[in-house]
Design a protein around this motif. Structure first.
Motif, PDB file in Angstrom:
ATOM      1  N   TYR A   1       0.830  -1.046   0.100  1.00 49.38           N
ATOM      2  CA  TYR A   1       0.141   0.112   0.008  1.00 49.38           C
ATOM      3  C   TYR A   1       0.894   1.361   0.018  1.00 49.38           C
ATOM      4  CZ  TYR A   1      -4.031  -2.947   0.833  1.00 49.38           C
ATOM      5  OH  TYR A   1      -5.109  -3.804   0.892  1.00 49.38           O
ATOM      6  N   ALA A   2       2.077   1.115  -0.216  1.00 44.77           N
ATOM      7  CA  ALA A   2       2.991   2.279  -0.207  1.00 44.77           C
ATOM      8  C   ALA A   2       3.016   3.383   0.776  1.00 44.77           C
ATOM      9  CB  ALA A   2       2.990   3.115  -1.703  1.00 44.77           C
ATOM     10  N   VAL A   3       2.823   2.318   2.025  1.00 49.93           N
ATOM     11  CA  VAL A   3       2.814   3.494   3.386  1.00 49.93           C
ATOM     12  C   VAL A   3       3.889   3.946   3.730  1.00 49.93           C
ATOM     13  CG1 VAL A   3       2.081   3.235   5.746  1.00 49.93           C
ATOM     14  CG2 VAL A   3       1.063   1.953   4.075  1.00 49.93           C
ATOM     15  N   THR A   4       3.810   5.386   4.099  1.00 45.24           N
ATOM     16  CA  THR A   4       4.966   6.086   4.194  1.00 45.24           C
ATOM     17  C   THR A   4       5.135   6.239   5.613  1.00 45.24           C
ATOM     18  OG1 THR A   4       3.819   8.265   3.950  1.00 45.24           O
ATOM     19  CG2 THR A   4       5.099   7.444   2.032  1.00 45.24           C
ATOM     20  N   GLY A   5       6.395   6.852   6.241  1.00 40.43           N
ATOM     21  CA  GLY A   5       6.504   6.895   7.690  1.00 40.43           C
ATOM     22  C   GLY A   5       7.149   5.607   8.290  1.00 40.43           C
ATOM     23  N   TRP A   6       7.817   5.597   9.211  1.00 36.68           N
ATOM     24  CA  TRP A   6       8.409   4.614   9.967  1.00 36.68           C
ATOM     25  C   TRP A   6       7.414   3.809  10.693  1.00 36.68           C
ATOM     26  CZ3 TRP A   6       9.965   4.674  15.360  1.00 36.68           C
ATOM     27  CH2 TRP A   6      10.675   3.606  15.972  1.00 36.68           C
ATOM     28  N   PRO A   7       7.339   2.663  10.189  1.00 41.46           N
ATOM     29  CA  PRO A   7       6.057   1.855  10.695  1.00 41.46           C
ATOM     30  C   PRO A   7       5.689   1.676  12.009  1.00 41.46           C
ATOM     31  CG  PRO A   7       7.736   0.370   9.514  1.00 41.46           C
ATOM     32  CD  PRO A   7       8.379   1.674   9.601  1.00 41.46           C
ATOM     33  N   ASP A   8       6.746   2.150  13.027  1.00 42.06           N
ATOM     34  CA  ASP A   8       6.640   2.089  14.552  1.00 42.06           C
ATOM     35  C   ASP A   8       6.192   3.536  14.913  1.00 42.06           C
ATOM     36  OD1 ASP A   8       6.544  -0.508  14.628  1.00 42.06           O
ATOM     37  OD2 ASP A   8       8.794  -0.700  15.255  1.00 42.06           O
ATOM     38  N   ARG A   9       6.112   4.482  14.041  1.00 42.26           N
ATOM     39  CA  ARG A   9       5.575   6.019  14.351  1.00 42.26           C
ATOM     40  C   ARG A   9       4.224   5.881  14.897  1.00 42.26           C
ATOM     41  NH1 ARG A   9       5.229  11.009  10.866  1.00 42.26           N
ATOM     42  NH2 ARG A   9       3.983   9.419   9.844  1.00 42.26           N
ATOM     43  N   SER A  10       3.902   6.320  15.811  1.00 38.42           N
ATOM     44  CA  SER A  10       2.200   6.119  16.284  1.00 38.42           C
ATOM     45  C   SER A  10       1.218   6.368  14.878  1.00 38.42           C
ATOM     46  CB  SER A  10       1.977   6.910  17.449  1.00 38.42           C
ATOM     47  OG  SER A  10       1.699   8.138  17.156  1.00 38.42           O
ATOM     48  N   GLU A  11       1.497   7.412  14.315  1.00 41.91           N
ATOM     49  CA  GLU A  11       0.425   7.585  13.148  1.00 41.91           C
ATOM     50  C   GLU A  11       0.566   6.428  12.274  1.00 41.91           C
ATOM     51  OE1 GLU A  11       0.316  11.247  10.684  1.00 41.91           O
ATOM     52  OE2 GLU A  11       0.310  11.934  12.655  1.00 41.91           O
ATOM     53  N   THR A  12       1.857   6.085  12.008  1.00 40.51           N
ATOM     54  CA  THR A  12       1.908   5.055  10.543  1.00 40.51           C
ATOM     55  C   THR A  12       1.263   3.692  11.318  1.00 40.51           C
ATOM     56  OG1 THR A  12       3.849   6.106  10.456  1.00 40.51           O
ATOM     57  CG2 THR A  12       3.503   4.045   9.037  1.00 40.51           C
TER      58      THR A  12
END
Ligand code: SF4
Length: 363
Positions: free
Chosen positions: A160-171
């Motif tokens: 899904y081309a998710v941006t942001g470091w995966p463990d950042r709360s928003e991501t």
């Protein structure tokens, strides 16, 4: 360039995603892992805790040893702490072992040995987060519950081309919404195993094999040749370095004096040696503590170990002690140990290597 997942997520249905994954699982998924035989909540939980931050191949022998020795949660709950820490030696992240024991004892004491059957119930137990709870519910109890371990995060971030470091709360929030959206209601155990397998064997960290991936036709990262950009890396932080010294008193028979570390702090509950600030003189320390004159000191090769928050540089000092009957008693937290057979003690990996070195020197 990475795109926000939101536009694409709407256009790719969760059932299409899970159907393709299930078809792939039927052909290629792993079906003979030891915890897949008789997948009780206990066995799934044990494997999931061991698999946190550890590869399948490393976990398999540990899982077999644990389940042979403790076939049910009742035997595990009754096991002495030291035995568990010893069996865990080499797996690392020892907080997992401590939490394992705490959770086992709680399940026996408060739930008559039965695992709770909801995410909320399971996550009240030490060491069980939402993803481990999802794995227990789906794999052992066949209940629909999404998971989000490292492998699943990677697959979803790329697909899904998710941006942001995966463990950042928003991501993390976005990823939980996605994993929930694609988890099917039927065959949930196979789906859960399938997505973990896909991440571990096809959508791997460094070289994803997109040409054989069942999700390739809808994968946004593959479509834009940007697989290497997902998941985004953790923002780098320079870790501080701490220095310390450990003193290894050694008697003429070769035995060394070990101490159990306090429960809290690094290597909590494991066995190591007396730790002193680097400026303290080991010989003087022994005189002050034991009232006897030690023999030679030998500085051993420095050990460097990285924890999640700092680097630790340890200078081990071997201190030959002539007194055959030192005053330090054989108390519960202090023992004279033959470095060739440190049986029954939970050891941090660098200390296990140090004992190995000492036993070779002795031999
Ligand atoms: S197509 Fe490639 S990047 Fe996309 S999910 Fe499959 S293996 Fe991963």
């Amino acid at each position: 360039m990475p795109t926000n997942h939101q536009d694409s997520a709407h256009s790719i249905s969760g059932s299409d995603f899970s159907q393709r994954l299930l078809l792939w699982f039927d052909r290629e998924g792993r079906k003979n892992l030891p915890w897949q035989k008789n997948p009780t909540a206990y066995r799934v939980w044990l494997s999931e805790v061991m698999l946190q931050q550890t590869q399948v191949a490393t976990v398999i022998p540990y899982f077999k040893r644990f389940t042979e020795r403790y076939p049910t949660i009742f035997e595990l709950a009754a096991a002495p702490d030291d035995q568990i820490m010893h069996l865990w030696t080499g797996l690392g992240y020892y907080a997992r072992a401590r939490n394992l024991l705490k959770a086992a004892r709680l399940i026996v004491a408060e739930h008559a040995g039965q695992f709770p059957n909801t995410v909320e119930g399971l996550t009240t137990l030490p060491g069980i987060g939402k993803s481990t709870a999802g794995a227990i519910l789906s794999l052992a109890m066949k209940k629909r519950a999404p998971i989000l371990d490292g492998n699943v995060k990677r697959v979803l971030c790329r697909h899904y081309a998710v941006t942001g470091w995966p463990d950042r709360s928003e991501t993390l929030k976005q990823l939980w919404a996605l994993t929930d959206a694609v988890t099917p209601t039927g065959r949930v155990a196979d789906y859960t195993q399938g997505i973990m397998d896909l991440g571990a064997t096809v959508c791997t960290r460094t070289s994803p094999q997109c040409d054989i991936c069942p999700l390739a036709t809808t994968c946004l990262a593959f479509g834009s040749h940007t697989q290497h950009l997902f998941p985004e890396k953790k923002p780098k932080k320079k870790l501080p370095t701490r220095e310390t010294q450990i003193v290894i008193p050694q008697r003429v028979d070769g035995s060394v004096r070990m101490e159990r570390r306090p429960e809290r702090g690094i290597w909590g509950g494991l066995w190591s040696f007396s730790e002193l600030p680097t400026e303290v003189d080991a010989t003087q320390w022994w005189r002050d503590q034991e009232g006897s004159e030690p023999g030679d000191t030998i500085e051993l090769p420095v050990i460097a170990h990285t924890f999640s928050h700092f680097h630790l540089v340890i200078t081990p000092v071997l201190l030959k002690v002539n007194d055959p009957t030192p005053r330090v008693a054989e108390v519960d937290s202090c023992r004279w140990v033959d470095p060739r057979v440190p049986e029954g003690l939970g050891l941090p990996a660098p200390i296990a290597r140090l004992l190995e070195l000492l036993s070779q020197t002795e031999g």
